[in-house]
Design a protein around this motif. Structure first.
Motif, mmCIF file in Angstrom:
data_model
loop_
_atom_site.group_PDB
_atom_site.id
_atom_site.type_symbol
_atom_site.label_atom_id
_atom_site.label_comp_id
_atom_site.label_asym_id
_atom_site.label_seq_id
_atom_site.Cartn_x
_atom_site.Cartn_y
_atom_site.Cartn_z
ATOM 1 N N UNK A 49 68.179 49.186 34.494
ATOM 2 C CA UNK A 49 68.354 49.965 33.276
ATOM 3 C C UNK A 49 67.341 49.491 32.251
ATOM 4 N N UNK A 50 67.045 50.380 31.288
ATOM 5 C CA UNK A 50 66.071 50.063 30.243
ATOM 6 C C UNK A 50 66.687 50.324 28.887
ATOM 7 N N UNK A 51 66.144 49.616 27.909
ATOM 8 C CA UNK A 51 66.585 49.776 26.535
ATOM 9 C C UNK A 51 65.366 49.730 25.647
ATOM 10 N N UNK A 52 65.276 50.666 24.695
ATOM 11 C CA UNK A 52 64.138 50.721 23.803
ATOM 12 C C UNK A 52 63.256 51.916 24.085
ATOM 13 N N UNK A 53 62.091 51.957 23.470
ATOM 14 C CA UNK A 53 61.153 53.065 23.583
ATOM 15 C C UNK A 53 59.813 52.549 24.100
ATOM 16 N N UNK A 54 59.198 53.311 24.972
ATOM 17 C CA UNK A 54 57.896 52.916 25.517
ATOM 18 C C UNK A 54 56.745 53.391 24.639
ATOM 19 N N UNK A 55 57.039 54.128 23.592
ATOM 20 C CA UNK A 55 56.036 54.537 22.602
ATOM 21 C C UNK A 55 56.691 54.480 21.234
ATOM 22 N N UNK A 56 55.876 54.324 20.228
ATOM 23 C CA UNK A 56 56.421 54.211 18.889
ATOM 24 C C UNK A 56 57.037 55.545 18.470
ATOM 25 N N UNK A 57 58.195 55.480 17.818
ATOM 26 C CA UNK A 57 58.834 56.692 17.308
ATOM 27 C C UNK A 57 58.172 57.108 15.996
ATOM 28 N N UNK A 58 58.212 58.394 15.704
ATOM 29 C CA UNK A 58 57.579 58.862 14.467
ATOM 30 C C UNK A 58 58.281 58.287 13.247
#
Length: 837
Positions: free
Chosen positions: A649-658
């Protein structure tokens, strides 16, 4: 049964579905739409009451809130209550104003006046976030007819409450029932017999003397000045039937004494928005009792409290014009305690003060959970930076709700702000380095240009204001505008730079947790709720994402390592218009909104103002109204280690959110920008396209970011946390660390991978400023300090990635700031990482 009206269309989804419901004679009739889309065009929240178990006998919801929604198919609309089972969709912002819903199941509640109820629904997320805006682009949603003909009541549908609550906090007022004009004179028949003569006046000292002597007859009216005003307090409980559970406090004084005046229940609806500090008021038909501070033993001497109620007796409040104030009353002047930026370091912890300054940074609204006794409440706040005449360093304010939503929602960069009754908080990074910020007390009030608050700003003419105006005459507006930033991630005060100091400064907070526990806790976070976690990790991949030279952000299309997934390119936003030096930046004129077409940024007439100077606007606010005078792209760098186990499982974002990026302040579109940065709105006419925020360029303080992919750990023991919480001195703590760290390091991967952003503070960056502590700019030092050394040239991103193998198999105690941005977006920002030896 009321006849159906509204659209004549034979294909009106709501009309067809609810006709089946109204013609059904079964005991529990229900009707469901099928694949046809319906659109949520308003969402309103209110507190549940003691009849919740009767209305929802099968509900297991623990939420204290209920929701009503206005739903349309484009031809007609209805207002319906929502089943508590869908509350979680709202609290994480999956269901919101502008959502497309399908397979909606309706019922009709005869006991509730025949109102409609939504039993279940499905949120259509495949249509895209702006599907409702596109579908209703040619429709004026306010003119869509109500399906049952007449507009339904504006009161909550499934609880006896007199008003709705704001969507995201309990302290702001909400709705047209909160009066802005003085109510009509109350009837004399409910005045009671406690006051026999309201023509004469009586002093606070005399009322107190009579109360302490046991008398319950108070002859005469109180003529007092309002010194301070509290924010609204909502005390609604699920086991109580009070329809208007509000109270607010006024600190008042006359020539003899001071006292606390409490507005109760519907008196708040009628008077809270009208009464302000500095006003002189006449109070009649009041009750007197011992003050709360006296009852709870907080004060050694007894004090009184003046209660103003809607009945038994009905309070009588009159605002006294200035020319009618008698000198015999000897009303006190409005107190103030203004301090400037250079005085803050010398003030003691907890010092109460007032400040004035020019706003250069307004953070995005966030929420934090606070515990008050047995109750837990989520409060909304945002960070402000103010500049004054004494320092180039800003005054930092963590501003919670002051029950002034009309003002707080329009605090923009380049506005002039006066903020009163703030409390000083001091935080230490080490023994020699401290940081200060100001935050609310219950009596904090804010006044701001451009919001119409200048008629009630009571501090005009005091010496600190005059000194500030003198400085403002000479200020360079263009230099201030270059520093103006709005929105984005911001964390303050900085954390300590050593593991020992970090653990010593976490009294009562949760210690280390595993990756799996962190994932479960993050899933419980509500929309824009922020929380800090400490977890042991190992970095498995690192990548740097450059910013383009033209001001937009560029993301690499290069494939990353197996544990650092491919990052898509972000759509570029348009460049904002630069603001000329001469501008109505400090306007105090209330904006007049006009309707704008859907899918286009809404505008106001203020957006085109170009002929007013910063100083002139400030004079109007502080002195009084006056007449107007007047492409080369850089590839992303990356480092990775081979995968050691399959990802579960993963947590977080792989790219910055706007929402993470701070934005250049755009004066011409400041109203649109404020809505784009703000919380999810509750009505369709305020709704913006989801990508509107990208039309504003990232601020110059942002030059790029690192993404770190990290493997979480689970522990065989929690001795470290237990021992640290029991340590009572620095010596004891240092011994505990030596003993317990080897136990912490006996950890295994729990299969949770964390995708975290790292935004290192850098020299010369006035927004994300580095700590004034030198170090060697190694990965270990940069992560433990949260940024680069302030006294050396920062290493290039390429050099950072080239030396990232320093992190191989290095166990780190990582501190993350987690913020739920809505729907499935969980922002993880690495604040600190301490190496474990």
């Amino acid at each position: 049964m009321a006849a159906l009206s509204g659209s004549s269309s034979e294909f009106c989804t709501l009309k067809k579905t609810l006709k089946r419901l109204l013609s059904n004679t079964s005991a529990s009739p229900r009707a469901r739409t099928r694949s046809e889309p319906l659109y949520v065009i308003s969402l309103e929240r209110y507190g549940r009451d003691a009849d919740f178990g009767v209305r929802f006998p099968d509900s297991i919801s623990m939420s204290d809130s209920l929701f009503d929604a206005t739903i349309t198919d484009g031809d007609c609309k209805i207002r319906a209550s929502l089943d508590p089972a869908v509350n979680r969709l709202i609290s994480v912002n999956k269901l919101h104003c502008g959502s497309v819903v399908r397979n909606v199941e309706f019922s009709r509640e005869e006991e509730e006046g025949g109102s409609f109820h939504v039993c279940s629904l499905e949120v259509d997320r495949l249509s895209g976030g702006d599907a409702a805006l596109r579908a209703l682009s040619s429709v004026n949603v306010r003119s869509i007819p109500w399906m049952m003909g007449a507009e339904p009541s504006a009161s909550p549908l499934r609880a006896r409450r007199s008003s709705y609550l704001p969507l995201w906090n309990n302290h702001d007022f909400c709705g047209e029932m909160w009066r802005e004009t003085t109510p009509s004179e109350p009837d004399a028949e409910d005045s009671g017999d406690e006051i026999e003569d309201i023509g004469s006046t009586v002093s606070l000292a005399e009322v107190r003397r009579r109360f302490l002597s046991g008398s319950r007859r108070y002859r005469g009216a109180l003529c007092v000045r309002i010194l301070h005003k509290s924010r609204l307090m909502y005390y609604g409980k699920t086991d109580q039937k009070c329809e208007c559970p509000y109270k607010a406090e006024l600190q008042v004084g006359d020539g003899s004494s001071t006292a606390c005046v409490v507005l109760w229940n519907t008196v708040c609806l009628e008077w809270y928005r009208i009464l302000h500090p500095g006003q002189a008021v006449r109070l009649c038909h009041y009750r007197v009792k011992e003050s709360y501070s006296s009852r709870t033993g907080q004060e050694s001497e007894p004090h009184i409290e003046i209660s103003l109620n809607s009945r038994n007796p009905t309070a009588h409040i009159t605002i006294i014009p200035k020319n009618q104030i008698s000198p015999d009353w000897v009303l006190p002047n409005l107190p103030h305690s203004f301090i400037c930026r250079e005085e803050i370091p010398s003030c003691p912890q907890g010092h109460i003060c007032d400040v004035i300054g020019v706003v250069i940074f307004v953070g995005r609204p966030e929420r934090i959970r606070k515990k008050d006794g047995q109750r837990s409440e989520i409060e909304e706040y945002r960070w402000l930076h103010l500049l004054d005449r004494t320092s180039d360093k800003p005054i930092t304010i963590k501003l919670f709700s002051t029950s002034q939503p009309d003002i707080q929602s329009r605090v923009y960069p380049m506005a002039l702000v006066v903020c009163t009754r703030l409390k000083l908080i001091r935080s230490a990074v080490d023994r020699a380095t401290t940081f200060e910020y100001l935050t609310n007390t219950s009596l904090t009030q804010i006044y701001c240009t451009g919001t119409g608050s200048h008629p009630v700003m009571p501090y005009r003419g005091v010496r600190p204001i005059r000194q500030f105006l003198h400085w403002l005459k000479q200020v360079d507006e263009s230099s201030l505008l270059e520093r103006a930033v709005i929105g984005g991630y911001f964390s303050y005060p900085p954390l300590p730079v050593s593991l020992n100091s970090f653990m010593e400064n976490r009294p009562g907070e949760a210690g280390l947790i595993s990756g799996g526990e962190m994932k479960l806790e993050c899933e419980k976070l509500n929309y824009r709720e922020k929380r800090q976690f400490a977890i042991q990790c190992v970095v498995t991949a690192a990548c740097y994402h450059h910013r383009e030279n033209n001001g937009r952000t560029q993301y690499s299309d290069l494939p990353s390592a197996p544990l650092s997934p491919r990052v898509p390119r972000q759509r570029a936003g348009s460049e904002p218009h630069r603001t000329p030096v001469k501008r109505k930046l400090f306007s105090s004129t209330s904006p007049r909104k006009r309707v704008a077409p859907p899918l286009q940024p809404f505008a106001t007439e203020d957006d085109t103002e170009t002929d007013f100077s910063l100083f002139d606007g400030a004079m109007e606010f502080l002195v009084g109204e006056q007449d107007d005078d007047s492409n080369d792209e850089d590839d992303d760098e990356e480092f990775s280690t081979p995968p050691t186990s399959p990802m579960t499982s993963r947590l977080g974002l792989t790219r910055v959110a706007i929402e993470t990026l701070p934005r250049v302040f755009c004066y011409e579109r400041r109203h649109v920008q404020a809505v784009a940065v703000g919380m999810q709105v509750n009505s369709f006419h305020k709704l913006l396209p989801q990508r509107e925020l990208e039309s504003f360029s990232p601020a110059s303080c942002y030059s790029g970011y690192f993404t770190l992919t990290m493997r979480g750990a689970r522990f065989k023991t929690h001795s470290f946390v237990f021992c640290m919480n029991r340590g009572k001195s620095q010596r004891v703590c240092s011994i505990v660390i030596k003993i317990c760290i080897p136990l912490v390091c006996i950890a295994l991967s729990d299969g949770v991978m964390l995708d975290a952003l790292f935004l290192p503070a850098a020299p010369g960056n006035l927004h994300w400023m580095p700590l004034p502590l030198s170090h060697d700019n190694s990965w270990e030092s940069i992560l433990s300090h949260g940024g680069f050394s302030p006294h050396a040239l920062p290493p290039s991103p390429a050099d950072m990635i080239a030396t990232a193998n320093q992190l191989t198999n290095q166990r780190l105690l990582c501190v993350f700031d987690a913020c739920a941005l809505g729907a499935e977006k969980m922002e993880l920002v690495l604040s600190r990482a301490f190496p474990l030896r």
